[in-house]
Design a protein around this motif. Structure first.
Motif, mmCIF file in Angstrom:
data_model
loop_
_atom_site.group_PDB
_atom_site.id
_atom_site.type_symbol
_atom_site.label_atom_id
_atom_site.label_comp_id
_atom_site.label_asym_id
_atom_site.label_seq_id
_atom_site.Cartn_x
_atom_site.Cartn_y
_atom_site.Cartn_z
ATOM 1 N N LEU A 8 11.048 -15.296 -31.836
ATOM 2 C CA LEU A 8 12.637 -14.795 -32.133
ATOM 3 C C LEU A 8 12.816 -14.970 -30.687
ATOM 4 N N ILE A 9 12.655 -14.065 -30.140
ATOM 5 C CA ILE A 9 13.104 -13.506 -29.127
ATOM 6 C C ILE A 9 13.032 -14.426 -27.623
ATOM 7 N N GLY A 10 12.693 -15.250 -28.151
ATOM 8 C CA GLY A 10 12.726 -16.904 -27.080
ATOM 9 C C GLY A 10 13.769 -18.202 -27.963
ATOM 10 N N ILE A 11 13.737 -17.416 -29.033
ATOM 11 C CA ILE A 11 14.694 -18.912 -29.743
ATOM 12 C C ILE A 11 16.227 -18.064 -29.389
ATOM 13 N N ALA A 12 16.281 -16.856 -29.184
ATOM 14 C CA ALA A 12 17.795 -15.751 -28.513
ATOM 15 C C ALA A 12 17.816 -16.085 -27.593
ATOM 16 N N ALA A 13 17.043 -15.972 -27.050
ATOM 17 C CA ALA A 13 16.881 -15.850 -24.733
ATOM 18 C C ALA A 13 16.759 -17.632 -24.691
ATOM 19 N N GLY A 14 16.376 -19.093 -25.257
ATOM 20 C CA GLY A 14 17.238 -19.528 -25.147
ATOM 21 C C GLY A 14 19.110 -20.535 -25.145
ATOM 22 N N TRP A 15 19.247 -19.912 -26.449
ATOM 23 C CA TRP A 15 20.621 -20.077 -27.201
ATOM 24 C C TRP A 15 21.625 -19.242 -25.631
ATOM 25 N N LEU A 16 21.166 -17.618 -25.488
ATOM 26 C CA LEU A 16 21.583 -16.799 -24.879
ATOM 27 C C LEU A 16 22.014 -17.929 -23.635
ATOM 28 N N ILE A 28 16.769 -25.645 -32.505
ATOM 29 C CA ILE A 28 15.907 -24.670 -32.190
ATOM 30 C C ILE A 28 14.636 -24.786 -31.703
ATOM 31 N N LEU A 29 14.072 -25.902 -31.487
ATOM 32 C CA LEU A 29 13.066 -26.292 -30.572
ATOM 33 C C LEU A 29 13.566 -26.658 -29.585
ATOM 34 N N GLY A 30 14.183 -26.820 -28.427
ATOM 35 C CA GLY A 30 14.760 -27.109 -27.146
ATOM 36 C C GLY A 30 15.056 -24.902 -26.712
ATOM 37 N N ASP A 31 15.583 -24.531 -27.710
ATOM 38 C CA ASP A 31 15.922 -23.036 -27.483
ATOM 39 C C ASP A 31 14.901 -22.139 -27.169
ATOM 40 N N LEU A 32 13.975 -22.627 -28.550
ATOM 41 C CA LEU A 32 12.724 -21.618 -28.389
ATOM 42 C C LEU A 32 11.411 -21.934 -27.266
ATOM 43 N N ILE A 33 11.344 -23.420 -26.605
ATOM 44 C CA ILE A 33 10.992 -23.907 -25.816
ATOM 45 C C ILE A 33 11.320 -23.259 -24.316
ATOM 46 N N LEU A 34 12.502 -23.276 -23.863
ATOM 47 C CA LEU A 34 13.592 -22.987 -22.447
ATOM 48 C C LEU A 34 13.132 -20.692 -23.061
ATOM 49 N N GLY A 35 13.588 -20.461 -24.248
ATOM 50 C CA GLY A 35 13.387 -18.948 -24.650
ATOM 51 C C GLY A 35 12.111 -18.895 -23.846
ATOM 52 N N VAL A 36 10.553 -19.534 -24.052
ATOM 53 C CA VAL A 36 9.183 -19.177 -24.073
ATOM 54 C C VAL A 36 8.707 -19.415 -22.206
ATOM 55 N N ILE A 37 9.596 -20.914 -21.758
ATOM 56 C CA ILE A 37 9.248 -20.447 -20.497
ATOM 57 C C ILE A 37 10.254 -19.482 -19.247
ATOM 58 N N GLY A 38 11.285 -19.251 -20.143
ATOM 59 C CA GLY A 38 11.601 -18.174 -18.951
ATOM 60 C C GLY A 38 11.641 -17.380 -19.681
ATOM 61 N N ALA A 39 10.395 -16.498 -20.466
ATOM 62 C CA ALA A 39 10.179 -15.203 -19.979
ATOM 63 C C ALA A 39 8.879 -14.988 -19.693
ATOM 64 N N ILE A 40 8.567 -16.453 -19.681
ATOM 65 C CA ILE A 40 7.511 -15.947 -18.561
ATOM 66 C C ILE A 40 7.668 -16.001 -16.847
ATOM 67 N N VAL A 41 8.909 -17.307 -16.463
ATOM 68 C CA VAL A 41 9.252 -17.203 -14.871
ATOM 69 C C VAL A 41 10.102 -15.295 -15.220
ATOM 70 N N GLY A 42 10.635 -14.972 -15.909
ATOM 71 C CA GLY A 42 11.871 -13.927 -15.798
ATOM 72 C C GLY A 42 10.776 -12.499 -15.929
ATOM 73 N N GLY A 43 9.405 -13.220 -16.664
ATOM 74 C CA GLY A 43 8.436 -11.798 -15.954
ATOM 75 C C GLY A 43 8.360 -11.945 -14.739
ATOM 76 N N TYR A 44 7.735 -12.969 -14.721
ATOM 77 C CA TYR A 44 7.101 -13.258 -12.802
ATOM 78 C C TYR A 44 8.014 -13.052 -11.823
ATOM 79 N N LEU A 45 9.090 -12.933 -12.314
ATOM 80 C CA LEU A 45 10.612 -12.780 -11.507
ATOM 81 C C LEU A 45 10.778 -11.487 -11.234
ATOM 82 N N PHE A 46 10.294 -10.295 -12.483
ATOM 83 C CA PHE A 46 11.323 -9.471 -12.376
ATOM 84 C C PHE A 46 9.904 -7.839 -11.889
ATOM 85 N N GLY A 47 8.165 -9.101 -12.054
ATOM 86 C CA GLY A 47 7.728 -8.201 -11.997
ATOM 87 C C GLY A 47 7.412 -8.296 -9.863
ATOM 88 N N MET A 48 7.723 -9.162 -9.288
ATOM 89 C CA MET A 48 7.886 -9.460 -7.987
ATOM 90 C C MET A 48 8.868 -8.403 -7.419
#
Length: 80
Positions: A8-16, A28-48
């Motif tokens: 759900l966060i992946g879908i919302a993040a992709g849409w936002l 829905i599927l594109g937003d989900l994929i974008l949000g999930v990959i975005g969560a990984i990228v964002g987690g990496y960037l925020f960690g750095m």
């Protein structure tokens, strides 16, 4: 239950991210994929950067920032 929240966060993040970058949603599927990959990228960037974002809102912000960065990178690659 955590998987459901993650999706759900992946879908919302992709849409936002699509709204922020002016390209609209990706379905829905594109937003989900974008949000999930975005969560990984964002987690990496925020960690750095040493930024910790906790909770539901923090996860949404992290995933959205990552998805926006991902869209920007994809647009740069597409132009080249």
């Amino acid at each position: 239950m955590q998987l459901l929240w993650f999706l759900l966060i992946g879908i919302a993040a992709g849409w936002l991210a699509g709204q922020i970058m002016g390209s609209g949603g990706y379905g829905i599927l594109g937003d989900l994929i974008l949000g999930v990959i975005g969560a990984i990228v964002g987690g990496y960037l925020f960690g750095m950067l040493g930024i910790a974002a906790g909770g539901l809102i923090g996860a949404l912000i992290t995933a959205t920032v990552g998805a926006v960065v991902l869209i920007a990178l994809l647009r740069l690659i597409k132009r080249a």
